[in-house]
Write a protein that holds these residues in place. Structure first.
Motif, mmCIF file in Angstrom:
data_model
loop_
_atom_site.group_PDB
_atom_site.id
_atom_site.type_symbol
_atom_site.label_atom_id
_atom_site.label_comp_id
_atom_site.label_asym_id
_atom_site.label_seq_id
_atom_site.Cartn_x
_atom_site.Cartn_y
_atom_site.Cartn_z
ATOM 1 N N GLU A 206 0.793 -1.221 0.000
ATOM 2 C CA GLU A 206 0.000 0.000 0.000
ATOM 3 C C GLU A 206 0.830 1.278 0.000
ATOM 4 O O GLU A 206 0.288 2.364 -0.188
ATOM 5 C CB GLU A 206 -0.906 0.040 1.234
ATOM 6 N N VAL A 207 2.139 1.172 0.250
ATOM 7 C CA VAL A 207 2.936 2.377 0.471
ATOM 8 C C VAL A 207 4.106 2.460 -0.496
ATOM 9 O O VAL A 207 4.544 1.448 -1.069
ATOM 10 C CB VAL A 207 3.450 2.441 1.926
ATOM 11 N N ASP A 208 4.627 3.670 -0.656
ATOM 12 C CA ASP A 208 5.798 3.897 -1.505
ATOM 13 C C ASP A 208 7.098 3.799 -0.710
ATOM 14 O O ASP A 208 8.168 3.561 -1.282
ATOM 15 C CB ASP A 208 5.724 5.287 -2.151
ATOM 16 N N ALA A 209 7.000 4.023 0.604
ATOM 17 C CA ALA A 209 8.183 4.008 1.455
ATOM 18 C C ALA A 209 7.724 3.848 2.902
ATOM 19 O O ALA A 209 6.535 3.980 3.216
ATOM 20 C CB ALA A 209 8.999 5.285 1.294
ATOM 21 N N PHE A 210 8.693 3.580 3.778
ATOM 22 C CA PHE A 210 8.411 3.476 5.208
ATOM 23 C C PHE A 210 9.184 4.532 5.979
ATOM 24 O O PHE A 210 10.303 4.920 5.596
ATOM 25 C CB PHE A 210 8.829 2.107 5.750
ATOM 26 N N VAL A 211 8.586 4.979 7.080
ATOM 27 C CA VAL A 211 9.289 5.790 8.065
ATOM 28 C C VAL A 211 9.170 5.059 9.397
ATOM 29 O O VAL A 211 8.064 4.733 9.843
ATOM 30 C CB VAL A 211 8.683 7.205 8.189
ATOM 31 N N ILE A 212 10.309 4.765 9.998
ATOM 32 C CA ILE A 212 10.336 4.080 11.289
ATOM 33 C C ILE A 212 10.851 5.063 12.333
ATOM 34 O O ILE A 212 11.924 5.640 12.174
ATOM 35 C CB ILE A 212 11.249 2.838 11.256
ATOM 36 N N VAL A 213 10.088 5.223 13.396
ATOM 37 C CA VAL A 213 10.436 6.189 14.439
ATOM 38 C C VAL A 213 10.971 5.460 15.661
ATOM 39 O O VAL A 213 10.343 4.502 16.137
ATOM 40 C CB VAL A 213 9.211 7.028 14.848
ATOM 41 N N GLY A 214 12.115 5.891 16.160
ATOM 42 C CA GLY A 214 12.638 5.252 17.360
ATOM 43 C C GLY A 214 14.056 5.662 17.680
ATOM 44 O O GLY A 214 14.777 6.202 16.834
ATOM 45 N N LYS A 232 10.846 -1.753 1.025
ATOM 46 C CA LYS A 232 10.658 -0.472 0.349
ATOM 47 C C LYS A 232 11.792 0.475 0.760
ATOM 48 O O LYS A 232 12.521 0.193 1.704
ATOM 49 C CB LYS A 232 9.321 0.168 0.756
ATOM 50 N N PRO A 233 11.925 1.631 0.091
ATOM 51 C CA PRO A 233 12.811 2.649 0.644
ATOM 52 C C PRO A 233 12.340 2.973 2.067
ATOM 53 O O PRO A 233 11.128 3.021 2.330
ATOM 54 C CB PRO A 233 12.609 3.842 -0.287
ATOM 55 N N ALA A 234 13.268 3.156 2.978
ATOM 56 C CA ALA A 234 12.869 3.366 4.373
ATOM 57 C C ALA A 234 13.759 4.407 5.038
ATOM 58 O O ALA A 234 14.954 4.503 4.753
ATOM 59 C CB ALA A 234 12.934 2.054 5.150
ATOM 60 N N PHE A 235 13.142 5.167 5.927
ATOM 61 C CA PHE A 235 13.822 6.238 6.646
ATOM 62 C C PHE A 235 13.683 5.986 8.153
ATOM 63 O O PHE A 235 12.585 5.732 8.643
ATOM 64 C CB PHE A 235 13.208 7.592 6.304
ATOM 65 N N HIS A 236 14.794 6.065 8.854
ATOM 66 C CA HIS A 236 14.787 5.927 10.311
ATOM 67 C C HIS A 236 14.937 7.322 10.925
ATOM 68 O O HIS A 236 15.933 8.004 10.676
ATOM 69 C CB HIS A 236 15.939 5.029 10.766
ATOM 70 N N SER A 249 10.341 13.587 -1.941
ATOM 71 C CA SER A 249 9.883 14.060 -3.245
ATOM 72 C C SER A 249 9.476 12.887 -4.128
ATOM 73 O O SER A 249 10.207 11.901 -4.270
ATOM 74 C CB SER A 249 11.006 14.864 -3.926
ATOM 75 N N GLY A 250 8.282 12.995 -4.715
ATOM 76 C CA GLY A 250 7.796 11.946 -5.595
ATOM 77 C C GLY A 250 7.042 10.838 -4.906
ATOM 78 O O GLY A 250 6.475 9.963 -5.560
ATOM 79 N N LEU A 251 7.018 10.842 -3.571
ATOM 80 C CA LEU A 251 6.296 9.820 -2.822
ATOM 81 C C LEU A 251 4.883 10.314 -2.509
ATOM 82 O O LEU A 251 4.686 11.461 -2.134
ATOM 83 C CB LEU A 251 7.030 9.500 -1.517
ATOM 84 N N ARG A 252 3.926 9.425 -2.642
ATOM 85 C CA ARG A 252 2.536 9.798 -2.374
ATOM 86 C C ARG A 252 2.011 9.208 -1.064
ATOM 87 O O ARG A 252 1.207 9.823 -0.382
ATOM 88 C CB ARG A 252 1.640 9.348 -3.532
#
Length: 282
Positions: A206-214, A232-236, A249-252
């Motif tokens: 369902e997603v274009d990327a993940f963001v993980i908080v911690g 997926k591309p992921a950001f911590h 940019s470019g992610l919905r």
């Protein structure tokens, strides 16, 4: 930008219990409240607790006339015995899931078994688990290490740090059984960890990327990041301040999850920051 928030994101029940216990003691005990090391692995939550008068003790042996709270990760029995001798009111916030592993280890050692702990050797939880077994414990991280194990005194019993990868535990269990077929295998990874990891796989389509908080010191957060990056591309990020709009940019649609020690106020700030980012095609 659309944000899909994982239902499992944020405090697990063991962390929530520890924080609530600390706050209740601060409100009702009439004494200063200290914790034996960081109560949980989250800098922002620890700062908020410190504002409420709940502080981590660097040297508990110097304390007196106060409440001393055992951290959610648990401690070795020898450590607890030493703390019980101090002139403090000792309280225990060990996660019940971790306390269960302590009981399993003590029972297995009493039965003459040698305990194998799948986990990170320097992690506070693993230190506590090994302490429950005394000399009858070995820590392993990879299936390849099984070939180096000495023959057990009777048989091996494999348990896990509560926040490890289930798939990695299964691989290690298979290796242990292949070499020592009579070994006992007890999967002690907690349900919260399993659900948190499973949900990433469910969200991925369902997603274009993940963001993980911690917090970067949170082992379960780092494992979530590792899984997310396989999908997926992921950001911590630690807080909303780490969210850089240009990177999205470019992610919905992004999937948002968080480690078991991430408080709701940090998660909510990150969600709002992500939703404020306009959707712009690359």
């Amino acid at each position: 930008m659309k944000v899909v928030v994982a239902e499992s994101a944020g405090f697990c029940w063991g962390v929530k219990r520890a924080v609530e216990k600390a706050r209740a003691l601060a409100a009702k005990s009439g004494m200063p409240v200290y914790t034996d090391g960081p109560l949980i692995h989250n800098k922002q939550m620890l700062a908020r607790l410190a504002e409420e008068g709940i502080k981590a003790a660097d040297n508990p042996e110097t304390l007196s006339n106060c409440v001393l709270l055992i951290r959610a990760h648990g401690i070795p029995p020898s450590r607890k015995a030493a703390l019980e001798k101090l002139p403090v009111r000792l309280e225990d916030a060990t996660c019940p899931d971790v306390a269960r592993i302590h009981r399993i280890i003590r029972e297995r050692v009493a039965a003459g078994e040698t305990v194998l702990v799948f986990g990170d050797a320097g992690h506070p939880e693993v230190i506590g688990l090994v302490g429950c077994a005394g000399v009858e414990a070995l820590v392993i991280r990879r299936p390849e290490e099984v070939s180096e194990l000495p023959p057990p005194r009777r048989r091996y019993c494999l348990v896990s740090q509560s926040t490890q990868f289930p798939r990695s535990f299964d691989r290690i269990a298979a290796s242990v059984l292949a070499r020592f077929p009579d070994s006992a295998i007890i999967d002690t990874i907690c349900r919260s960890t399993r659900r948190r990891q499973e949900e990433l796989f469910e969200m991925a389509p369902e997603v274009d990327a993940f963001v993980i908080v911690g917090d970067p010191h949170s082992a379960n957060t780092l494992r979530l990041v590792e899984i997310a990056r396989e999908l997926k591309p992921a950001f911590h990020v630690r807080t909303a301040d780490d969210v850089a709009a240009a990177e999205f940019s470019g992610l919905r649609t992004v999937g948002l999850s968080a480690g078991a020690s991430t408080p709701s106020f940090v998660l909510e700030e990150v969600r709002k920051k992500l939703e404020s980012i306009p959707t712009v095609d690359r």
